[in-house]
Design a protein around this motif. Structure first.
Motif, PDB file in Angstrom:
ATOM      1  N   ARG A 513     -14.645  24.269 -26.714  1.00  0.00           N
ATOM      2  CA  ARG A 513     -14.430  25.211 -25.613  1.00  0.00           C
ATOM      3  C   ARG A 513     -13.804  26.507 -26.115  1.00  0.00           C
ATOM      4  NH1 ARG A 513     -16.382  27.682 -21.493  1.00  0.00           N
ATOM      5  NH2 ARG A 513     -14.851  28.326 -19.926  1.00  0.00           N
ATOM      6  N   GLY A 514     -12.874  26.393 -27.047  1.00  0.00           N
ATOM      7  CA  GLY A 514     -12.259  27.596 -27.613  1.00  0.00           C
ATOM      8  C   GLY A 514     -13.280  28.464 -28.311  1.00  0.00           C
ATOM      9  N   ARG A 515     -14.167  27.852 -29.077  1.00  0.00           N
ATOM     10  CA  ARG A 515     -15.203  28.622 -29.776  1.00  0.00           C
ATOM     11  C   ARG A 515     -16.148  29.284 -28.781  1.00  0.00           C
ATOM     12  NH1 ARG A 515     -14.807  24.029 -33.127  1.00  0.00           N
ATOM     13  NH2 ARG A 515     -16.686  23.052 -32.261  1.00  0.00           N
ATOM     14  N   GLU A 516     -16.457  28.561 -27.705  1.00  0.00           N
ATOM     15  CA  GLU A 516     -17.325  29.135 -26.677  1.00  0.00           C
ATOM     16  C   GLU A 516     -16.660  30.346 -26.021  1.00  0.00           C
ATOM     17  OE1 GLU A 516     -19.295  27.808 -22.375  1.00  0.00           O
ATOM     18  OE2 GLU A 516     -18.353  26.307 -23.668  1.00  0.00           O
ATOM     19  N   LEU A 517     -15.375  30.221 -25.726  1.00  0.00           N
ATOM     20  CA  LEU A 517     -14.647  31.316 -25.079  1.00  0.00           C
ATOM     21  C   LEU A 517     -14.523  32.529 -26.000  1.00  0.00           C
ATOM     22  CD1 LEU A 517     -11.889  29.204 -23.315  1.00  0.00           C
ATOM     23  CD2 LEU A 517     -13.619  30.608 -22.176  1.00  0.00           C
ATOM     24  N   LEU A 518     -14.275  32.282 -27.285  1.00  0.00           N
ATOM     25  CA  LEU A 518     -14.224  33.405 -28.229  1.00  0.00           C
ATOM     26  C   LEU A 518     -15.571  34.113 -28.284  1.00  0.00           C
ATOM     27  CD1 LEU A 518     -12.131  31.923 -31.186  1.00  0.00           C
ATOM     28  CD2 LEU A 518     -11.504  33.876 -29.755  1.00  0.00           C
ATOM     29  N   VAL A 550      -5.853  31.515 -30.661  1.00  0.00           N
ATOM     30  CA  VAL A 550      -7.218  30.997 -30.812  1.00  0.00           C
ATOM     31  C   VAL A 550      -7.290  29.489 -30.590  1.00  0.00           C
ATOM     32  CG1 VAL A 550      -8.079  32.814 -32.318  1.00  0.00           C
ATOM     33  CG2 VAL A 550      -6.938  30.845 -33.317  1.00  0.00           C
ATOM     34  N   SER A 551      -6.193  28.803 -30.784  1.00  0.00           N
ATOM     35  CA  SER A 551      -6.200  27.352 -30.563  1.00  0.00           C
ATOM     36  C   SER A 551      -5.613  26.982 -29.198  1.00  0.00           C
ATOM     37  CB  SER A 551      -5.396  26.645 -31.670  1.00  0.00           C
ATOM     38  OG  SER A 551      -4.070  27.123 -31.706  1.00  0.00           O
ATOM     39  N   ARG A 552      -5.375  27.987 -28.349  1.00  0.00           N
ATOM     40  CA  ARG A 552      -4.805  27.745 -27.022  1.00  0.00           C
ATOM     41  C   ARG A 552      -5.803  28.236 -25.973  1.00  0.00           C
ATOM     42  NH1 ARG A 552       1.193  30.176 -28.061  1.00  0.00           N
ATOM     43  NH2 ARG A 552       1.642  29.353 -25.995  1.00  0.00           N
ATOM     44  N   THR A 553      -6.663  27.337 -25.547  1.00  0.00           N
ATOM     45  CA  THR A 553      -7.776  27.743 -24.682  1.00  0.00           C
ATOM     46  C   THR A 553      -7.305  28.301 -23.345  1.00  0.00           C
ATOM     47  OG1 THR A 553      -7.979  25.455 -23.915  1.00  0.00           O
ATOM     48  CG2 THR A 553      -9.399  26.134 -25.725  1.00  0.00           C
TER      49      THR A 553
END
Length: 961
Positions: A513-518, A550-553
């Motif tokens: 999800r974090g990668r998607e949001l970035l 970056v690790s805190r969605t």
């Protein structure tokens, strides 16, 4: 199930050079002349006729013939290519790196010339062509690996597994090479790994396995890729490895598995569909089986994974954007209806269904489409048309590349190569070939639309046109062009910022999800910043903030989904690097951006003590370290609000200083209370004392004392204790009262200045206490008064002008003010005072002098802020004996106003000084927020001249520059 492509007529109608354009005939004749001038060739008339036609359509074959003569001719006529044993024998016979490189390039050029000659004349089926391209690449890669490992083994020994077996470098082929469908002229996508960690054995200098295999991989890449007089064998692309360009060149199997379980991305699933371990001659396939088992759970989900459709849509959308920017509508691979779209159709079903239906787990595109037909997810006619289109396009792709052995998939734009392609493909004309191309790609694109969807479906509302820049494998030239087209001033710098942050973000665990949001957020931020001034610097400030979250969605969700919060972040980071650093140190400040109205709604300055106390009371804590963090958090929240209002011109300068000053007073009160409670819990308190009457006071000097605190200001403090306090404290571990106050002061400094992850609360300067650094940390009131009356230097009395009590009882405040008034209102000899003030100013200017040609240090240069402060202090020390009201206030502006009321300066002079001082302070705030020190590019010439004139009037000496 057949792994063969359908036969489609895409081959020459003839191989008669006389039927070609005269220009091509002339070129072929000249090449033949050059070849025969250098080499003596044994060739039959029929062979020569075919060779002349090949020379006309493929300058590449001509170059190989010119280089190797009869060897080329002999190999061109062979129905089979080099065997793996032959390739390895030739390469491993090399004693030096140069010899190995020569053999690798010679073997590759000879074999590719053979493949091209058969393919161009229509004698090689597509399947055989792809296999031949793949085999020679496999053989040369393994030969290079074995040669490289042999060199290291002689010096460093062998890398043995736990079972004692020698380990070799595993080479994982990706893309077309992995799928055994390699292009004629293609780079090769590789990932290197090894089985087990350890240390080499049997050599003179043992190496860690990681280092050992990294050296082998680097040597292998050099053997294949370095350009020599024979050219290069292959361009080697290692960007598909874990963490891309920032990752290790070689990874252990265990690390590889961890990466794909924790960090693997959707595009890496797509890439891994075609992955395979290249086999060494004595391999029995164990390596590939082991790797396939390792990677299978990542690539193929156990459930029907329809999210793959959306992922592939986004990938194709980005490819379309890239193709348009490079003008690749006539690109066999990337254009609309091109090879990539057909591959997407096959692989979307593999990713969706491969976990549940193992038949989809194949590297072959033909098999994947046939399985899709078998499971009735694609109709037989659609599969037949797709395979037909794919075979036609791949043959066309090879024809384009075989002309000059160039890695291109674009239809040629020059007339000569167009004529060559018409002859190779058996077309009637260039226009006819383009018509065929349009028909084929049109069919392929329709199938793609039916499965994947069109661009309108691919593009979500939150997608930005800059999404292309966040893709790992984007070509830097394309990225820079995207930024140029958007109007960026320095696209190269901006691209470097983006690339650096992307590599940093990849190394942080952000989850799917974090990668998607970035992927959503970063393009949005680029779009918001690309046309601003100093885009690269501002982008770096924003990225510095993002690196912390970056690790805190939760925060990524906030910024990606809340346009207002995103706009505030961009505005604040663009306006002030100081604010950007503040948010980066304490990411929870991002919560303040949610509601802009609250962000800019500052409390009344006089209510800060209540506001701060309420905020701290909301944070339940007992641990001293948590208490320190809470103090810093609350201070930074309020400081951010002040800065935001300041940057948006929502609050005037004097009010900014008021807010920062009252905030510091409130924080000081909480620090003293916190320190008192911590000591009282351990030692009790002095007799008769409690939180409402501690017998302790904090005196503020400097900017805090003068209500002129700035964003980066430290606190000039002095601690006092009441005279009558004595005896022991009343706790379980009692100590002397004076010892208690000393420890209280030490604890206060600890709470203020200890550097935590959130920085210090405030830096504290206590050098203004009696006797300076050698003096007591806590001074009794009577000792303090005696020192000021009997021992203080003039500069210490100047500092006293701006002193006031900010913590303590009303009684102590009254006594302090009485002492201050008594000292400042003494009669002093004017000339002596002038001399000492001027001498101190000269000393300071020498101490802080620095070269800043063409700029103005608003604090330290002649005519600046400090000169105004010195004049104000001089007026108080010289005139308050006659005009006591000069000591009523500690701030410069109100002192100057009193001086005008007393007739010591003309109204217009005071007005001019106040205006100049206000302008200087405004500029000091601006420089502080910009983290630019105190040197301003502005000249402030009129203001400085006024200050210098009044200095001469008051102190009788001209200011030195």
């Amino acid at each position: 199930m057949q792994n063969a492509f359908p036969v489609r007529a895409l081959k020459p109608h003839h191989t008669d050079i006389k039927q070609l354009d005269t220009e091509l005939q002339a070129e072929a004749a000249q090449r033949w002349q050059d070849i025969t001038d250098r080499h003596s060739l044994a060739v039959s008339p029929q062979q020569k006729a075919t060779i002349m036609w090949l020379l006309a359509v493929s300058p590449f074959i001509g170059r190989v013939l010119l280089a190797y003569g009869q060897d080329t001719l002999v190999h061109l006529l062979q129905p089979q290519g080099f065997s793996q044993s032959h390739v390895h024998k030739q390469v491993l016979a090399a004693e030096t790196e140069a010899q190995a490189m020569h053999q690798i390039r010679r073997l590759r050029r000879l074999e590719m010339a053979r493949i091209a000659s058969l393919d161009l004349t229509g004698e090689l089926a597509l399947h055989d062509s792809l296999q031949a391209n793949t085999h020679i690449a496999d053989y040369l890669i393994t030969a290079a690996c074995l040669w490289s490992q042999r060199q290291l083994t002689e010096r460093h020994g062998q890398a043995l597994s736990s079972s004692g077996k020698e380990q070799r470098l595993w080479v994982i082929a990706m893309g077309k090479l992995g799928g055994a469908e390699l292009n004629f002229s293609s780079d090769i996508d590789l990932i290197f790994c090894f089985e087990q960690q350890g240390e080499t054995q049997g050599g003179r200098r043992p190496l860690d396995h990681q280092v050992y295999f990294t050296k082998i991989a680097q040597q292998t890449v050099r053997l294949l890729e370095q350009v020599t007089v024979d050219g290069r064998a292959f361009r080697v692309d290692l960007r598909l490895r874990p963490f891309g360009q920032s990752g290790a060149v070689v990874t252990s199997l265990a690390a590889l598995e961890d990466y794909y379980q924790e960090q693997g991305r959707n595009w890496e699933r797509y890439a891994m569909v075609k992955s395979r371990v290249i086999s060494y001659p004595d391999s029995k396939g164990e390596e590939h089986a082991c790797f396939a088992q390792l990677i299978r759970p990542f690539v193929y989900r156990r459930y029907l994974d329809y999210s793959a459709i959306d992922a592939l849509r986004k990938m194709k959308l980005l490819i379309n954007q890239e193709a348009r920017r490079l003008g690749k509508q006539l690109n066999v691979k990337l254009g609309v209806g091109g090879i990539r779209e057909i591959e997407f159709v096959a692989q979307v079903f593999q990713l969706i269904r491969g976990g549940r239906e193992p038949e989809f787990q194949t590297r072959s595109l033909v098999e994947a489409l046939q399985v899709a037909q078998q499971f009735k997810v694609l109709e037989e006619q659609v599969v037949s048309e797709l395979l037909d289109c794919y075979a036609w396009l791949r043959k066309l792709e090879h024809a384009i590349q075989q002309i000059n052995d160039e890695q291109t998939q674009s239809l040629p734009s020059n007339l000569e190569d167009q004529a060559r392609l018409v002859a190779i493909c058996g077309a009637q004309s260039w226009t006819g070939l383009l018509d065929d191309f349009a028909q084929v790609t049109g069919k392929a694109h329709q199938a793609f639309l039916d499965v994947i969807g069109g661009e309108a479906e691919m593009m979500n509302a939150e997608d930005s046109e800059f999404a292309l820049l966040w893709q790992d494998l984007i070509d830097p030239e394309i990225a820079i062009r995207v930024l140029e087209e958007a109007g960026a001033e320095e696209p190269e710098k901006i691209w470097q910022r983006i690339r650096d942050f992307r590599e940093q973000a990849r190394r942080r665990s952000s989850g799917p999800r974090g990668r998607e949001l970035l992927g959503i957020l970063v393009p949005q931020l680029i779009e918001a910043l690309v046309t601003r001034e100093q885009t690269d610097e501002v982008l770096q400030r924003v990225f510095t903030v993002l690196e912390q979250v970056v690790s805190r969605t939760t925060y990524l969700e906030l910024l990606a989904g809340n346009q207002g919060a995103r706009e505030q972040l961009v505005f604040l980071c663009a306006a002030s690097p100081w604010v950007a650093s503040l948010i980066a140190r304490l990411p929870l400040l991002l919560d303040e951006l949610i509601d802009p109205e609250q962000l800019y709604d500052l409390p009344d300055p006089t209510t800060y003590k209540q506001e701060v106390a309420e905020q701290l009371n909301r944070l339940a804590y007992d641990d001293p370290e948590v208490q320190m963090d809470a103090l810093r958090q609350v201070k930074q929240v309020f400081q951010l609000r002040v800065a935001a209002a300041d940057l948006s011109d929502g609050v005037p300068l004097t009010r900014v200083s008021d807010h920062l000053t009252y905030l510091a007073e409130a924080m000081t009160e909480q620090v003293v209370l916190m320190a008192w409670r911590q000591l009282a819990e351990r030692h009790g308190v002095p007799a008769g004392k409690d939180e409402s009457d501690m017998g302790f006071a904090v005196i503020a000097y400097g900017k805090l004392g003068g209500y002129e605190l700035g964003y980066g200001s430290d606190l000039d403090l002095v601690f006092l204790s009441e005279d009558g306090t004595s005896g022991m404290t009343d706790g379980v571990k009692p100590i002397d009262a004076q010892q208690f106050y000393l420890r209280l002061a030490q604890r206060i400094l600890h709470l203020f200045t200890t550097r935590s992850l959130q920085g210090v609360l405030y830096e504290v300067d206590m050098r203004l206490r009696p006797s300076g650094q050698s003096g007591l940390m806590v001074v009794r009131e009577s000792t303090y008064a005696q020192y000021l009356n009997e021992e203080a230097w003039i500069w210490e009395l100047q500092a006293l002008v701006r002193a006031r009590l900010i913590f303590g009882t009303e009684q102590m405040a009254t006594r302090f003010q009485d002492t201050r008034n008594a000292v400042l209102r003494k009669s002093r000899e004017t000339r002596k005072l002038q001399h000492e003030v001027v001498a101190m100013r000269k000393k300071m200017r020498e101490q802080f002098s620095a070269k800043h040609q063409g700029a103005f240090d608003i604090k330290n240069d002649a005519g600046g802020m400090i000169d105004i402060e010195f004049m104000t202090q001089y007026l108080v020390l010289s005139q308050s004996f006659h005009h006591p009201s000069l000591t009523d206030f500690p701030d410069n502006i109100r002192v100057l106003t009193k001086a005008a009321a007393a007739g010591l300066l003309a109204e217009e002079q005071v007005s001019g000084l106040i205006t100049a001082y206000t302008k200087f302070r405004e500029e000091a705030h601006r420089l502080s927020l910009a983290e630019q020190g105190s040197v301003s590019p502005k000249s402030f010439t009129p203001e400085r001249k006024l200050v210098q004139k009044l200095w001469l009037q008051l102190l009788g000496e001209k200011l030195s520059s």
